[in-house]
Scaffold this active site. Structure first.
Site, PDB file in Angstrom:
ATOM      1  N   ARG A  37      34.204  32.756  34.957  1.00  0.00           N
ATOM      2  CA  ARG A  37      33.407  32.400  36.136  1.00  0.00           C
ATOM      3  C   ARG A  37      33.330  33.571  37.139  1.00  0.00           C
ATOM      4  NH1 ARG A  37      33.766  32.593  41.517  1.00  0.00           N
ATOM      5  NH2 ARG A  37      35.945  31.935  41.399  1.00  0.00           N
ATOM      6  N   ASP A  38      34.426  33.852  37.801  1.00  0.00           N
ATOM      7  CA  ASP A  38      34.430  34.935  38.797  1.00  0.00           C
ATOM      8  C   ASP A  38      34.095  36.257  38.119  1.00  0.00           C
ATOM      9  OD1 ASP A  38      34.715  36.077  41.257  1.00  0.00           O
ATOM     10  OD2 ASP A  38      36.858  35.747  41.459  1.00  0.00           O
ATOM     11  N   HIS A 229      44.828  35.130  44.991  1.00  0.00           N
ATOM     12  CA  HIS A 229      43.638  35.535  44.226  1.00  0.00           C
ATOM     13  C   HIS A 229      43.247  36.926  44.734  1.00  0.00           C
ATOM     14  CE1 HIS A 229      39.558  34.386  42.440  1.00  0.00           C
ATOM     15  NE2 HIS A 229      39.215  35.388  43.219  1.00  0.00           N
ATOM     16  N   HIS A 231      41.456  40.618  44.408  1.00  0.00           N
ATOM     17  CA  HIS A 231      40.553  41.588  43.780  1.00  0.00           C
ATOM     18  C   HIS A 231      41.193  42.967  43.930  1.00  0.00           C
ATOM     19  CE1 HIS A 231      36.964  39.048  42.865  1.00  0.00           C
ATOM     20  NE2 HIS A 231      37.672  38.226  43.632  1.00  0.00           N
ATOM     21  N   CYS A 262      31.978  39.700  43.507  1.00  0.00           N
ATOM     22  CA  CYS A 262      31.145  38.641  44.061  1.00  0.00           C
ATOM     23  C   CYS A 262      29.810  39.252  44.491  1.00  0.00           C
ATOM     24  CB  CYS A 262      31.858  38.000  45.260  1.00  0.00           C
ATOM     25  SG  CYS A 262      30.839  36.774  46.077  1.00  0.00           S
ATOM     26  N   ASN A 271      38.693  41.037  39.731  1.00  0.00           N
ATOM     27  CA  ASN A 271      40.030  40.513  40.026  1.00  0.00           C
ATOM     28  C   ASN A 271      41.080  41.412  39.381  1.00  0.00           C
ATOM     29  OD1 ASN A 271      38.250  37.881  39.874  1.00  0.00           O
ATOM     30  ND2 ASN A 271      40.070  37.425  41.073  1.00  0.00           N
TER      31      ASN A 271
END
Ligand SMILES: CC(C)(COP(=O)([O-])OP(=O)([O-])OC[C@H]1O[C@@H](n2cnc3c(N)ncnc32)[C@H](O)[C@@H]1OP(=O)([O-])[O-])[C@@H](O)C(=O)NCCC(=O)NCCSC(=O)C[C@@](C)(O)CC(=O)[O-]
Length: 323
Positions: A37-38, A229, A231, A262, A271
């Site tokens: 997803r990300d 989370h 990055h 993003c 990430n």
């Protein structure tokens, strides 16, 4: 030094020293894999749904217990995730693995329920600038949408995870006060999220800023309700994760091959790479339950498809030795 901080340090040191943790039944750090997803949401190469399905199926065989597979957001905003239903329905769901999906509003939650999602994740920015760019609404409007999602999720007996984005800095508003992150985290937990993932969306955090942010959040929230989370834009992700572990946080988000970014955080890279995280944790004596070889292969599979070298030092160091 505060008593809780000392206790947390002792706890984490003993966790890491305790070789019994190599027993799979007591895995102390849960990794939430967000690569599909990300990792892919900002990818310029259109990834075929069959490739996503194969990628997720490979990840399901690695020992990862949570894989965020797609998002039910507007396909006009994020075209790469427009195949969400096909991907979610096409993957082989393994027992013991959870497959959450990201939703921005009740419309997304309804679509997720329709395909049988058992967990959804909502996301809210800690800064007004990012909230507007990413979801076209204010933080308060986003909270109102979240309430609708949580109410529907409760009716359907499914779990809701929360993300707070831009916990250190915002690409539009600059520095984000830790008190704003703490307040939003507390609000989301009170509303019914079972866990909040604190996102350094643009990867600007350092040991000190992440520590200070967590200190504020931990004034009102316990570490067992939090995830981190990070990055890796400035190469600080593993350090910042260590800071979070020292504060007693034991859930860490990561994306295989360091995929991601993003679309509304220009310049932000992926990430922390899951391979690098697993290598670090296993090196500390923490059993992640993840088979690094299989993980490296899954990272290579998707990186080859999008024609990129994995942004994982461990993948690059070990891949040739595996063949
Ligand atoms: C929130 C909206 C929808 C508002 O977007 P909007 O344009 O203000 O929404 P709207 O309500 O006016 O709807 C516009 C159109 O979108 C449709 N629509 C509306 N909702 C949905 C939906 N759920 N699924 C499918 N379609 C939807 C709706 O039906 C309508 O269709 P039309 O009538 O024009 O044909 C939009 O801004 C959006 O989808 N944003 C998502 C952006 C995104 O996915 N960003 C990346 C994820 S966040 C992130 O990566 C950070 C995180 C979580 O990883 C943590 C970190 O790193 O820190």
């Amino acid at each position: 030094m505060a008593f809780r901080s000392i206790c947390n340090k002792i706890l984490i040191r003993s966790l890491f020293k305790n070789q019994n943790l190599r027993n799979k039944s007591s895995v102390p750090v849960r990794i939430v894999e967000v690569g599909p997803r990300d990792g892919l949401q900002n990818e310029s190469v259109k990834v075929h749904p069959d490739v996503k399905i194969e990628f997720i199926n490979q990840l399901s065989q690695t020992g990862l217990r949570t894989i965020e597979v797609t998002s039910f957001v507007s396909p006009k905003w994020i075209p790469q995730m427009g195949d969400n239903a096909e991907v979610f329905s096409g993957i082989k769901k393994e027992t013991g693995v959870t497959y959450p999906v990201l939703v921005p509003n009740i419309q997304g939650c309804k679509l997720a329920l329709k395909v049988g999602a058992e967990e959804v994740a909502i996301f809210i920015a800690a800064s007004e600038g990012f909230s507007r760019k990413n979801t076209n609404c204010t933080i308060q409007e986003s909270l109102n949408r979240t309430k609708e999602v949580i109410d529907l999720a409760k009716e359907n007996n499914i779990k809701v995870r929360g993300y707070v984005s831009c916990v250190i800095g915002c690409p539009y508003d600059g520095k984000v006060p830790p008190s704003s992150v703490a307040k939003l985290t507390e609000t989301l937990l009170t509303m019914g999220c079972y866990e909040i993932s604190l996102g350094d969306t643009i990867g600007v955090g350092t040991k000190i800023t992440v520590h200070n942010m967590l200190q504020d959040v931990l004034k009102t929230t316990t570490s067992d309700k939090l995830a981190i989370h990070c990055h890796d834009t400035y190469g600080q992700a593993l350090v910042n994760i260590l800071v979070a572990l020292e504060q007693g946080i034991t859930v860490v988000d990561a994306a295989v091959a360091g995929l991601g970014g993003c679309p509304y955080a220009r310049g932000a890279t992926g990430n922390v790479a899951t391979e690098d995280l697993v290598y670090m944790l296993e090196g500390m004596g923490v059993n992640t339950g993840v088979d690094l070889k299989k993980l490296i292969k899954a990272g290579r599979y998707i990186s080859d498809y999008i024609k990129k070298v994995p942004a994982s030092k461990v993948n690059n160091a070990l891949h040739s030795k595996l063949n």
